[in-house]
Design a protein around this motif. Structure first.
Motif, PDB file in Angstrom:
ATOM      1  N   SER A 119     -52.157  -2.163 -11.192  1.00 27.11           N
ATOM      2  CA  SER A 119     -51.309  -3.295 -11.556  1.00 27.11           C
ATOM      3  C   SER A 119     -51.082  -4.151 -10.313  1.00 27.11           C
ATOM      4  CB  SER A 119     -49.957  -2.815 -12.094  1.00 27.11           C
ATOM      5  OG  SER A 119     -50.115  -2.088 -13.292  1.00 27.11           O
ATOM      6  N   ILE A 120     -50.597  -5.359 -10.547  1.00 29.53           N
ATOM      7  CA  ILE A 120     -50.215  -6.265  -9.461  1.00 29.53           C
ATOM      8  C   ILE A 120     -48.699  -6.269  -9.353  1.00 29.53           C
ATOM      9  CG2 ILE A 120     -50.151  -8.677  -8.705  1.00 29.53           C
ATOM     10  CD1 ILE A 120     -52.877  -9.055 -10.005  1.00 29.53           C
ATOM     11  N   ALA A 121     -48.181  -5.971  -8.165  1.00 33.58           N
ATOM     12  CA  ALA A 121     -46.733  -5.989  -7.959  1.00 33.58           C
ATOM     13  C   ALA A 121     -46.209  -7.415  -7.963  1.00 33.58           C
ATOM     14  CB  ALA A 121     -46.396  -5.311  -6.633  1.00 33.58           C
ATOM     15  N   LEU A 122     -45.063  -7.606  -8.639  1.00 31.86           N
ATOM     16  CA  LEU A 122     -44.401  -8.907  -8.708  1.00 31.86           C
ATOM     17  C   LEU A 122     -42.958  -8.743  -8.238  1.00 31.86           C
ATOM     18  CD1 LEU A 122     -45.819 -10.090 -12.150  1.00 31.86           C
ATOM     19  CD2 LEU A 122     -46.437 -10.984  -9.897  1.00 31.86           C
ATOM     20  N   PRO A 123     -42.314  -9.824  -7.778  1.00 31.91           N
ATOM     21  CA  PRO A 123     -41.014  -9.686  -7.101  1.00 31.91           C
ATOM     22  C   PRO A 123     -39.804  -9.588  -8.017  1.00 31.91           C
ATOM     23  CG  PRO A 123     -41.751 -11.952  -7.001  1.00 31.91           C
ATOM     24  CD  PRO A 123     -42.872 -11.178  -7.625  1.00 31.91           C
ATOM     25  N   GLY A 124     -39.994  -9.621  -9.333  1.00 34.25           N
ATOM     26  CA  GLY A 124     -38.846  -9.520 -10.224  1.00 34.25           C
ATOM     27  C   GLY A 124     -37.989 -10.782 -10.235  1.00 34.25           C
ATOM     28  N   ARG A 125     -38.601 -11.920  -9.923  1.00 37.49           N
ATOM     29  CA  ARG A 125     -37.918 -13.218  -9.969  1.00 37.49           C
ATOM     30  C   ARG A 125     -38.538 -14.076 -11.062  1.00 37.49           C
ATOM     31  NH1 ARG A 125     -38.905 -13.012  -4.331  1.00 37.49           N
ATOM     32  NH2 ARG A 125     -40.476 -14.656  -4.520  1.00 37.49           N
ATOM     33  N   PRO A 126     -37.774 -15.048 -11.574  1.00 34.74           N
ATOM     34  CA  PRO A 126     -38.364 -15.963 -12.550  1.00 34.74           C
ATOM     35  C   PRO A 126     -39.321 -16.944 -11.884  1.00 34.74           C
ATOM     36  CG  PRO A 126     -36.140 -16.644 -12.035  1.00 34.74           C
ATOM     37  CD  PRO A 126     -36.352 -15.329 -11.338  1.00 34.74           C
ATOM     38  N   TYR A 127     -40.090 -17.638 -12.700  1.00 32.33           N
ATOM     39  CA  TYR A 127     -40.958 -18.746 -12.295  1.00 32.33           C
ATOM     40  C   TYR A 127     -42.134 -18.283 -11.436  1.00 32.33           C
ATOM     41  CZ  TYR A 127     -36.450 -20.753 -13.531  1.00 32.33           C
ATOM     42  OH  TYR A 127     -35.264 -21.033 -14.171  1.00 32.33           O
ATOM     43  N   MET A 128     -42.622 -17.093 -11.718  1.00 32.58           N
ATOM     44  CA  MET A 128     -43.772 -16.566 -10.985  1.00 32.58           C
ATOM     45  C   MET A 128     -45.050 -16.813 -11.783  1.00 32.58           C
ATOM     46  SD  MET A 128     -42.223 -15.530  -8.335  1.00 32.58           S
ATOM     47  CE  MET A 128     -43.636 -14.822  -7.492  1.00 32.58           C
ATOM     48  N   ALA A 129     -46.147 -16.959 -11.052  1.00 25.68           N
ATOM     49  CA  ALA A 129     -47.450 -17.177 -11.665  1.00 25.68           C
ATOM     50  C   ALA A 129     -48.479 -16.295 -10.986  1.00 25.68           C
ATOM     51  CB  ALA A 129     -47.845 -18.647 -11.558  1.00 25.68           C
ATOM     52  N   LEU A 130     -49.615 -16.132 -11.657  1.00 28.73           N
ATOM     53  CA  LEU A 130     -50.748 -15.400 -11.101  1.00 28.73           C
ATOM     54  C   LEU A 130     -51.995 -16.274 -11.194  1.00 28.73           C
ATOM     55  CD1 LEU A 130     -50.534 -11.755 -12.537  1.00 28.73           C
ATOM     56  CD2 LEU A 130     -50.373 -12.442 -10.132  1.00 28.73           C
ATOM     57  N   ARG A 131     -52.805 -16.210 -10.157  1.00 26.12           N
ATOM     58  CA  ARG A 131     -54.109 -16.857 -10.194  1.00 26.12           C
ATOM     59  C   ARG A 131     -55.164 -15.789  -9.940  1.00 26.12           C
ATOM     60  NH1 ARG A 131     -54.944 -22.211  -6.729  1.00 26.12           N
ATOM     61  NH2 ARG A 131     -54.279 -20.808  -5.038  1.00 26.12           N
ATOM     62  N   ILE A 132     -56.109 -15.692 -10.856  1.00 28.19           N
ATOM     63  CA  ILE A 132     -57.145 -14.663 -10.793  1.00 28.19           C
ATOM     64  C   ILE A 132     -58.496 -15.366 -10.852  1.00 28.19           C
ATOM     65  CG2 ILE A 132     -58.135 -12.657 -11.966  1.00 28.19           C
ATOM     66  CD1 ILE A 132     -55.280 -12.190 -13.133  1.00 28.19           C
ATOM     67  N   VAL A 133     -59.336 -15.093  -9.856  1.00 24.96           N
ATOM     68  CA  VAL A 133     -60.618 -15.789  -9.730  1.00 24.96           C
ATOM     69  C   VAL A 133     -61.726 -14.762  -9.567  1.00 24.96           C
ATOM     70  CG1 VAL A 133     -61.940 -17.488  -8.416  1.00 24.96           C
ATOM     71  CG2 VAL A 133     -59.465 -17.757  -8.652  1.00 24.96           C
ATOM     72  N   ARG A 134     -62.812 -14.991 -10.270  1.00 30.60           N
ATOM     73  CA  ARG A 134     -63.937 -14.056 -10.186  1.00 30.60           C
ATOM     74  C   ARG A 134     -64.588 -14.120  -8.810  1.00 30.60           C
ATOM     75  NH1 ARG A 134     -69.276 -13.858 -14.153  1.00 30.60           N
ATOM     76  NH2 ARG A 134     -70.306 -12.113 -13.092  1.00 30.60           N
ATOM     77  N   VAL A 135     -64.962 -12.968  -8.316  1.00 31.22           N
ATOM     78  CA  VAL A 135     -65.675 -12.851  -7.050  1.00 31.22           C
ATOM     79  C   VAL A 135     -67.164 -12.807  -7.361  1.00 31.22           C
ATOM     80  CG1 VAL A 135     -66.048 -11.438  -5.004  1.00 31.22           C
ATOM     81  CG2 VAL A 135     -63.757 -11.601  -6.016  1.00 31.22           C
ATOM     82  N   PRO A 136     -67.975 -13.663  -6.750  1.00 29.39           N
ATOM     83  CA  PRO A 136     -69.432 -13.669  -7.039  1.00 29.39           C
ATOM     84  C   PRO A 136     -70.075 -12.322  -6.745  1.00 29.39           C
ATOM     85  CG  PRO A 136     -68.784 -15.622  -5.784  1.00 29.39           C
ATOM     86  CD  PRO A 136     -67.588 -14.703  -5.790  1.00 29.39           C
TER      87      PRO A 136
END
Length: 523
Positions: free
Chosen positions: A506-523
């Motif tokens: 999993s990806i750890a998140l800070p438990g705050r509102p208004y968070m986003a994730l960006r996930i990009v494929r690695v060639p």
């Protein structure tokens, strides 16, 4: 961590010589998607606005476009043209007056200067792009009457826009009955408030508007021109002119302004409050603008309570007022599915301190609406209603911005600019998946007011295969930071609908509102 500063608008590099209205002389040269003007001397007696017809055909090889001319007062007639390809263009005029008929000439269109990408078009069904293919990520604002204020305030507004994140501004052609300001110019000859000669336009009014549109063009900002609005309330009568005057006004506006590449046409703001106009009138206005505009700029109409039928062919994109729909991406996507066109939620309430409920958004709530709209594959508009000591507010009169959202919207626009050029598409809109992007390549997720402490690395199946690898970043949309996540995530099929990290991470998140994730494929 990276902190994003507010965007500065691109300023076009020097190109062919133009005047204070951003217009090149008739013999050129002129930039591709610039504006060239033919000026002719003609009759000044009688009523040239009503009695003289003028147009010109512009040819390049087998292609030709026709542009309508207009009377600019003092015996001067003008035809404006926006070339859409480089090379030599030829023209010939037509008129019901011999002195204006059969005038020929030519000019050369040269390569566009840096920052000149052409007019904005619809692309990929739901999105926008400049004509040269550059993506246009709409981050707009509204300031209805800024161009009708005093000179000092107008200059202040332009200075504010120059360092703002906004690349489009909704603005009204007609003034509104704002007791805080008495305009110095009106669109018709006559005496305020109601003694107008609707058969004669006031060229000085339109020259002033052109100057402002030209200045916005220099800043790289689209002018979304509101052609009618209900805020006159009978004060000057521009909201209840006779039908023939309305039609003549539309043709004159298009003749004067269509050759500016940064123009959009909005038939009205809150059209359903204009009770003197029937639904069929709006259809006719759309058709007039569509037929009169040789460049086919974007066309929309804005609602209060009643939605126009945006499926009609003359509507290029949807402009909607709705204070709640962009609080939730699952609601925001619905209008897109209904109309199958780009959707711009131009009015989602305003950040401010007005007593009215539509003017009380916090900065957090305004920014949230932009992000929720984005992951629905739609676009959102900004407004601000903080009352100044003078009684002014940005959305009504322009000036300066006081809210917390503009800096965050600059950050938001930067994130968008790093997204796939095709536009953000919902990843799995049937199952409460808060991600948009491009399947198997790019994912942008937003958690809104939720405060998760972790996100299991699980992606919807489309386009995925075992062994694909991705990197991730945690985005704090309010504090404007981007934090890379350590390691590479390799996916494998988990079930009929999803792929997950092969090690179950999993990806750890800070438990705050208004968070986003960006996930990009690695060639």
């Amino acid at each position: 961590m990276a902190l994003c500063a507010p965007l500065a608008h691109a300023q076009p590099k020097s190109g062919p010589s133009v005047n204070g209205f951003g217009i090149a002389a008739a013999n050129g040269p002129v930039e591709k998607w610039g504006t060239i003007e033919i000026e002719l001397a003609g009759p000044s007696t009688g009523n040239p606005f009503m009695e003289v017809e003028l147009s010109a055909v512009f040819r390049q090889g087998q292609r030709q476009l026709q542009a309508t001319g207009f009377y600019d007062g003092d015996g001067k007639y003008k035809i404006r043209f926006m070339p859409d390809s480089v090379g030599v263009w030829q023209y010939e005029t037509s008129s019901n007056r011999p002195i204006l008929n059969g005038k020929r000439g030519s000019f050369t269109a040269v390569a566009p200067a840096t920052g000149n990408h052409g007019p904005v078009r619809v692309r990929n069904t739901f999105h926008f792009g400049y004509e040269d293919g550059t993506p246009f990520w709409q981050v707009g604002t509204t300031s209805y009457a800024w161009a009708h204020q005093g000179e000092q305030l107008q200059q202040q507004t332009l200075q504010t826009l120059a360092t703002s994140p906004f690349n489009k501004i909704r603005m009204a052609v007609f003034p509104n009955s704002d007791v805080k300001n008495t305009p110095s110019l009106y669109p018709f000859e006559g005496t305020a408030p109601l003694q107008w000669d609707f058969s004669r336009f006031n060229p000085a009014f339109f020259r002033h508007l052109e100057q402002r549109i030209s200045q916005l063009r220099t800043l790289g900002i689209e002018a979304d021109l509101i052609l009618f609005h209900p805020y006159d309330k009978g004060h000057w009568g521009f909201d209840r002119m006779p039908a023939d005057v309305n039609e003549r006004y539309l043709k004159y506006v298009v003749a004067r302004l269509a050759a500016y590449r940064n123009v959009w046409w909005s038939m009205a703001n809150e059209f359903d409050f204009l009770k003197e106009k029937k639904p069929e009138d709006w259809d006719r206005y759309f058709e007039i603008v569509q037929m009169s505009d040789p460049y086919q700029h974007l066309r929309s109409i804005h609602n209060a309570f009643v939605l126009y039928n945006h499926t009609k062919p003359w509507v290029t994109h949807v402009s909607i007022q709705n204070g709640a729909v962009t609080e939730d991406y699952e609601r925001a996507v619905l209008y897109r599915d209904v109309y199958n066109k780009p959707v711009v939620y131009d009015e989602v309430k305003y950040e401010g301190n007005f007593p009215q409920r539509w003017g009380q958004l916090s900065g957090e709530d305004m920014v949230l609406r932009f992000w929720e709209g984005a992951i629905a594959g739609t676009y959102v508009g900004h407004g601000e209603t903080f009352t100044e000591p003078s009684g002014r507010a940005w959305t009504g009169q322009g000036g300066t911005l006081h809210g917390q959202s503009p800096a965050r919207l600059a950050f938001f626009r930067k994130i968008l600019s790093e997204s796939p050029a095709e536009g953000l598409e919902p990843i799995d809109k049937w199952q409460g998946n808060p991600f948009a992007g491009k399947h198997a390549q790019y994912y942008l997720g937003y958690f809104g007011r939720d405060t998760p402490t972790a996100w299991p690395f699980v992606l919807f199946k489309t386009g995925l295969a075992d062994g694909m690898k991705f990197r991730a970043e945690v985005i704090d949309t309010w504090n404007m930071t981007v934090t890379p996540v350590d390691g590479i995530f390799e996916v494998k099929k988990r079930d009929n609908y999803t792929f997950a990290d092969k090690d179950g991470r999993s990806i750890a998140l800070p438990g705050r509102p208004y968070m986003a994730l960006r996930i990009v494929r690695v060639p």
